[in-house]
Design a protein around this motif. Structure first.
Motif, PDB file in Angstrom:
ATOM      1  N   LYS A 415      19.182  50.358  15.126  1.00 35.11           N
ATOM      2  CA  LYS A 415      19.645  48.985  15.325  1.00 35.11           C
ATOM      3  C   LYS A 415      18.464  48.024  15.484  1.00 35.11           C
ATOM      4  CE  LYS A 415      24.075  50.081  17.525  1.00 35.11           C
ATOM      5  NZ  LYS A 415      24.884  49.962  18.766  1.00 35.11           N
ATOM      6  N   THR A 416      17.434  48.497  16.200  1.00 33.78           N
ATOM      7  CA  THR A 416      16.249  47.653  16.389  1.00 33.78           C
ATOM      8  C   THR A 416      15.528  47.405  15.076  1.00 33.78           C
ATOM      9  OG1 THR A 416      15.968  48.540  18.622  1.00 33.78           O
ATOM     10  CG2 THR A 416      14.072  47.427  17.628  1.00 33.78           C
ATOM     11  N   LEU A 417      15.426  48.462  14.247  1.00 34.72           N
ATOM     12  CA  LEU A 417      14.758  48.315  12.955  1.00 34.72           C
ATOM     13  C   LEU A 417      15.525  47.357  12.044  1.00 34.72           C
ATOM     14  CD1 LEU A 417      13.591  51.968  12.200  1.00 34.72           C
ATOM     15  CD2 LEU A 417      12.164  50.004  12.836  1.00 34.72           C
ATOM     16  N   ARG A 418      16.870  47.454  12.052  1.00 35.64           N
ATOM     17  CA  ARG A 418      17.664  46.524  11.244  1.00 35.64           C
ATOM     18  C   ARG A 418      17.515  45.098  11.743  1.00 35.64           C
ATOM     19  NH1 ARG A 418      21.570  50.746  10.760  1.00 35.64           N
ATOM     20  NH2 ARG A 418      22.655  50.027  12.636  1.00 35.64           N
ATOM     21  N   MET A 419      17.427  44.952  13.074  1.00 32.12           N
ATOM     22  CA  MET A 419      17.240  43.619  13.634  1.00 32.12           C
ATOM     23  C   MET A 419      15.897  43.033  13.200  1.00 32.12           C
ATOM     24  SD  MET A 419      16.983  42.402  17.607  1.00 32.12           S
ATOM     25  CE  MET A 419      15.343  43.100  17.724  1.00 32.12           C
ATOM     26  N   VAL A 420      14.834  43.869  13.202  1.00 29.48           N
ATOM     27  CA  VAL A 420      13.516  43.414  12.760  1.00 29.48           C
ATOM     28  C   VAL A 420      13.553  42.998  11.292  1.00 29.48           C
ATOM     29  CG1 VAL A 420      11.138  44.135  12.342  1.00 29.48           C
ATOM     30  CG2 VAL A 420      12.267  44.749  14.482  1.00 29.48           C
ATOM     31  N   CYS A 421      14.239  43.791  10.469  1.00 31.88           N
ATOM     32  CA  CYS A 421      14.367  43.435   9.051  1.00 31.88           C
ATOM     33  C   CYS A 421      15.098  42.107   8.891  1.00 31.88           C
ATOM     34  CB  CYS A 421      15.124  44.535   8.298  1.00 31.88           C
ATOM     35  SG  CYS A 421      14.189  46.065   8.085  1.00 31.88           S
ATOM     36  N   GLY A 422      16.124  41.894   9.720  1.00 33.60           N
ATOM     37  CA  GLY A 422      16.843  40.623   9.655  1.00 33.60           C
ATOM     38  C   GLY A 422      15.982  39.443  10.075  1.00 33.60           C
ATOM     39  N   VAL A 423      15.165  39.648  11.122  1.00 35.46           N
ATOM     40  CA  VAL A 423      14.284  38.567  11.592  1.00 35.46           C
ATOM     41  C   VAL A 423      13.267  38.194  10.510  1.00 35.46           C
ATOM     42  CG1 VAL A 423      12.464  37.985  13.238  1.00 35.46           C
ATOM     43  CG2 VAL A 423      14.562  39.078  14.030  1.00 35.46           C
ATOM     44  N   ILE A 424      12.660  39.211   9.870  1.00 36.17           N
ATOM     45  CA  ILE A 424      11.693  38.932   8.802  1.00 36.17           C
ATOM     46  C   ILE A 424      12.399  38.306   7.603  1.00 36.17           C
ATOM     47  CG2 ILE A 424      10.032  39.971   7.210  1.00 36.17           C
ATOM     48  CD1 ILE A 424       9.485  42.092   9.307  1.00 36.17           C
ATOM     49  N   GLY A 425      13.634  38.766   7.351  1.00 37.38           N
ATOM     50  CA  GLY A 425      14.402  38.185   6.247  1.00 37.38           C
ATOM     51  C   GLY A 425      14.680  36.714   6.450  1.00 37.38           C
ATOM     52  N   ILE A 426      15.101  36.328   7.656  1.00 39.37           N
ATOM     53  CA  ILE A 426      15.384  34.918   7.910  1.00 39.37           C
ATOM     54  C   ILE A 426      14.093  34.105   8.003  1.00 39.37           C
ATOM     55  CG2 ILE A 426      15.403  34.889  10.453  1.00 39.37           C
ATOM     56  CD1 ILE A 426      17.986  33.233  10.244  1.00 39.37           C
ATOM     57  N   PHE A 427      13.010  34.754   8.421  1.00 38.88           N
ATOM     58  CA  PHE A 427      11.706  34.091   8.439  1.00 38.88           C
ATOM     59  C   PHE A 427      11.322  33.641   7.022  1.00 38.88           C
ATOM     60  CE2 PHE A 427       7.133  34.381   7.754  1.00 38.88           C
ATOM     61  CZ  PHE A 427       6.625  33.588   8.767  1.00 38.88           C
ATOM     62  N   GLY A 428      11.414  34.585   6.062  1.00 38.91           N
ATOM     63  CA  GLY A 428      11.063  34.240   4.686  1.00 38.91           C
ATOM     64  C   GLY A 428      12.011  33.236   4.076  1.00 38.91           C
ATOM     65  N   MET A 429      13.317  33.374   4.340  1.00 41.22           N
ATOM     66  CA  MET A 429      14.281  32.467   3.730  1.00 41.22           C
ATOM     67  C   MET A 429      14.241  31.088   4.367  1.00 41.22           C
ATOM     68  SD  MET A 429      16.005  32.685   1.060  1.00 41.22           S
ATOM     69  CE  MET A 429      15.951  34.450   0.835  1.00 41.22           C
ATOM     70  N   ALA A 430      13.924  31.002   5.660  1.00 41.87           N
ATOM     71  CA  ALA A 430      13.752  29.690   6.293  1.00 41.87           C
ATOM     72  C   ALA A 430      12.582  28.950   5.667  1.00 41.87           C
ATOM     73  CB  ALA A 430      13.538  29.852   7.797  1.00 41.87           C
ATOM     74  N   ALA A 431      11.512  29.687   5.362  1.00 39.82           N
ATOM     75  CA  ALA A 431      10.365  29.072   4.693  1.00 39.82           C
ATOM     76  C   ALA A 431      10.755  28.550   3.318  1.00 39.82           C
ATOM     77  CB  ALA A 431       9.229  30.086   4.575  1.00 39.82           C
ATOM     78  N   MET A 432      11.546  29.325   2.566  1.00 40.82           N
ATOM     79  CA  MET A 432      11.975  28.890   1.239  1.00 40.82           C
ATOM     80  C   MET A 432      12.929  27.713   1.327  1.00 40.82           C
ATOM     81  SD  MET A 432      11.639  29.191  -1.919  1.00 40.82           S
ATOM     82  CE  MET A 432      12.420  28.982  -3.518  1.00 40.82           C
ATOM     83  N   TYR A 433      13.834  27.739   2.301  1.00 36.36           N
ATOM     84  CA  TYR A 433      14.765  26.627   2.494  1.00 36.36           C
ATOM     85  C   TYR A 433      13.994  25.329   2.739  1.00 36.36           C
ATOM     86  CZ  TYR A 433      19.799  25.916   3.007  1.00 36.36           C
ATOM     87  OH  TYR A 433      21.104  25.598   2.792  1.00 36.36           O
ATOM     88  N   ASN A 434      12.940  25.453   3.519  1.00 30.08           N
ATOM     89  CA  ASN A 434      12.081  24.310   3.805  1.00 30.08           C
ATOM     90  C   ASN A 434      11.411  23.811   2.533  1.00 30.08           C
ATOM     91  OD1 ASN A 434      10.582  22.424   5.165  1.00 30.08           O
ATOM     92  ND2 ASN A 434       9.265  23.874   6.220  1.00 30.08           N
ATOM     93  N   LEU A 435      10.899  24.740   1.753  1.00 28.50           N
ATOM     94  CA  LEU A 435      10.173  24.392   0.537  1.00 28.50           C
ATOM     95  C   LEU A 435      11.068  23.750  -0.514  1.00 28.50           C
ATOM     96  CD1 LEU A 435       7.666  24.622  -1.366  1.00 28.50           C
ATOM     97  CD2 LEU A 435       8.453  26.938  -1.912  1.00 28.50           C
ATOM     98  N   LEU A 436      12.333  24.170  -0.583  1.00 35.54           N
ATOM     99  CA  LEU A 436      13.206  23.728  -1.670  1.00 35.54           C
ATOM    100  C   LEU A 436      13.441  22.225  -1.668  1.00 35.54           C
ATOM    101  CD1 LEU A 436      15.880  26.575  -1.854  1.00 35.54           C
ATOM    102  CD2 LEU A 436      14.230  25.914  -3.610  1.00 35.54           C
ATOM    103  N   PHE A 437      13.456  21.591  -0.508  1.00 36.30           N
ATOM    104  CA  PHE A 437      13.684  20.151  -0.465  1.00 36.30           C
ATOM    105  C   PHE A 437      12.537  19.401  -1.137  1.00 36.30           C
ATOM    106  CE2 PHE A 437      17.400  20.310   2.147  1.00 36.30           C
ATOM    107  CZ  PHE A 437      17.961  19.045   2.045  1.00 36.30           C
ATOM    108  N   ILE A 438      11.303  19.715  -0.760  1.00 39.20           N
ATOM    109  CA  ILE A 438      10.173  19.004  -1.344  1.00 39.20           C
ATOM    110  C   ILE A 438      10.001  19.382  -2.805  1.00 39.20           C
ATOM    111  CG2 ILE A 438       8.486  20.733  -0.580  1.00 39.20           C
ATOM    112  CD1 ILE A 438       7.930  16.916  -0.825  1.00 39.20           C
ATOM    113  N   TYR A 439      10.283  20.636  -3.149  1.00 37.85           N
ATOM    114  CA  TYR A 439      10.155  21.091  -4.542  1.00 37.85           C
ATOM    115  C   TYR A 439      11.165  20.350  -5.428  1.00 37.85           C
ATOM    116  CZ  TYR A 439       8.575  24.646  -7.926  1.00 37.85           C
ATOM    117  OH  TYR A 439       7.989  25.298  -8.977  1.00 37.85           O
TER     118      TYR A 439
END
Length: 520
Positions: A415-439
């Protein structure tokens, strides 16, 4: 003799004055807005900083109206009224045998009994909100490019949000609540894109990327503030009133100090207003614009401005985007990428309610955890470029979501490993969400920029509508869907052009000509 010399000097002076009077005045230097900001007014001075902060405060309001559902639609704690074994769920227990710990007014779930067979209604009302966002984004994206302008559209959506948010608190039944949530979403869908374009258009090209990426700090801060507000106001009706009033205060206290975009003035052929605003920017930044310098659109010839070009500039719409092969392809790609990004971002975010931890603390930590992603993308934006950064962040999210899918087992370690994968997943997608507006803003010219942003925002809202349906599929399958979306989005990003250090075009003609010249 002296009299002759005097007469000769007078004749010479008169001759010089006469010849100079016959000479034509020096022609005015006509510059596009990006050149005017870079050479004369300043790319990011005191004026732009104040304007950016005031305008982007609207993103915190958007966070209030969007994320309030986490707290208003939560399932409060309950308890059995009688001693003995208490089952894990209320389903099957007689109505009088259990009660809500905080009373029935704590949330919509407790007031209208949205449990067991009625649980689907929670997702239905949340989907209604995002459906409203999808409709509103398209409509206000078009209106802000037309006669209403960026500032006028932002004013209207904030008023709509305040009214519909307060009306939501008076909902007599669940179906009234769902209808008001749709209307509230209709206004919310236009807030982010109107505020983003209005905040970034007066900023120079070398500073625009980093400034645009900074807008999401206000959204994340709004979520963190909302957690504190929800902790203080524990009934859902009071919470809707408290989170709606700031939109009204924004209209009364902030918008009067915000200026309309000079680019909007220019495409509407209100050159004098655009120049007056540019001179005000220069003065506030400690600079000065020469009287011989004036503005021009990037499709104008220095000798003459054709009537056809003027009509094009004033009538730009999403139809113009679709007519051009270049912008049509860009729009299709951005719609697909935004849709996939939203499915992953909102899907991973909604998992907060399934963590079975303190909801207020979890939402706060989730919002704070996104901020490092914004910092990293802001730092790397003008070093790596938009395209490589977009590919990298989506791949990061997709790969770790797939890893989460292949991690099996129900133990604490798994469960902890899946949670870590989810945190890294949202980290990367939050960065892309941020980028998409200016792009997205850099891919389309001023005359259709908000219309294009409205379309891709609609795609994001469609992804947000579908995200809850993915989440309820179980613990492992959602990770597979999120991983596939992340990797597919990265592949589609490969087909987009790089926009780093390119000018922000004003018209469709200017974009076509500028892109051809840049390639050469």
């Amino acid at each position: 003799m002296a009299e002759k010399e005097t007469n000769r000097g007078s004749d010479l002076q008169a001759s010089l004055l006469s010849s100079s009077a016959l000479q034509p005045p020096s022609p005015a230097q006509r510059l596009a807005i990006d050149d005017m900001l870079r050479l004369h007014a300043g790319e990011f001075g005191r004026w732009q900083l104040r304007h950016f902060v005031l305008t982007t405060l609207a993103w915190a309001l958007e966070a209030f109206h969007t994320m309030v559902m986490i707290f208003a639609d939560r399932e409060p704690a309950w308890r059995c009224r009688f001693a003995g074994d208490c089952p894990p769920e209320q389903c099957g227990i007689p109505a009088g045998a259990w009660e809500w710990v905080e009373g029935s007014a704590a949330s919509t779930v407790s007031e209208w009994g949205l449990i067991c067979g009625q649980r689907y209604k929670i997702g239905l009302s949340q989907s209604a909100f995002f459906a409203g966002c999808m409709v509103g984004a398209g409509i206000f994206g078009h209106l802000s490019d037309s006669f209403l302008g960026r500032k006028g559209s932002l004013t209207i959506v904030c008023i709509l949000n305040a009214i519909t948010g307060i009306l939501t608190s008076f909902s007599p039944t669940y179906w009234f609540y769902t209808a008001f949530r749709f209307l509230n979403g209709f206004g919310t869908g236009g807030v982010g894109l109107c505020a983003f374009v209005l905040a970034t258009e007066p900023i120079g090209p070398s500073k625009r990327g980093v400034a645009g990426m900074s807008t999401f700090y206000f959204f994340s801060t709004g979520i963190a503030i909302l957690s504190g507000v929800a902790y203080l106001f524990r009934t859902w009706r009071t919470l809707f009133v408290v989170t709606s009033l700031p939109s009204l205060l924004f209209v009364l206290l902030i918008i009067p100090f915000i200026s309309e975009s000079p680019r909007w003035y220019l495409i509407r052929r209100q050159t004098s207003k655009a120049m007056n605003l540019m001179r005000a920017i220069a003065r506030c930044n400690g600079r000065e614009i020469s009287p011989e310098v004036t503005l021009k659109l990037d499709d104008e010839d220095d000798e003459q401005n054709s009537k056809e070009s003027a009509q094009k500039a004033e009538s730009g719409s999403i139809i113009d985007v679709l007519r051009s092969r270049r912008t049509r392809l860009r729009l299709i790609l951005m719609i697909c990428i935004n849709f996939m990004c939203a499915v992953v971002y909102y899907g991973l975010t909604l998992n907060v309610v399934n963590l079975k931890t303190n909801l207020y603390l979890s939402v706060t930590l989730n919002s704070v955890a996104e901020m490092p992603a914004y910092v990293i993308t802001a730092v790397l934006l003008d070093r790596l470029g938009r395209k490589p950064l977009g590919i990298g962040t989506m791949l990061l999210s997709g790969v770790f979501c797939l890893i989460g899918f292949f991690i099996g087992g129900a133990g604490m370690m798994m469960k902890t490993l899946r949670m870590v994968c989810g945190v890294i997943g949202i980290f990367g997608m939050a960065a892309m969400y941020n980028l998409l507006f200016i792009y997205t803003a850099e891919l389309f010219p001023t005359v259709v920029r908000n219309a294009a942003l409205g379309c891709v925002t609609q795609a994001s809202q469609l992804g947000a509508i579908l995200a809850p349906l993915v989440v309820v599929a179980g613990q492992s399958l959602p990770f597979a869907v999120f991983g596939a979306c992340g990797i597919a989005g990265a592949l589609l990003t490969c087909f987009l052009p790089e926009t780093m250090n390119k000018p922000l075009y004003d018209t469709m003609v200017g974009l076509e000509g500028g892109e051809r010249n840049f390639v050469r």
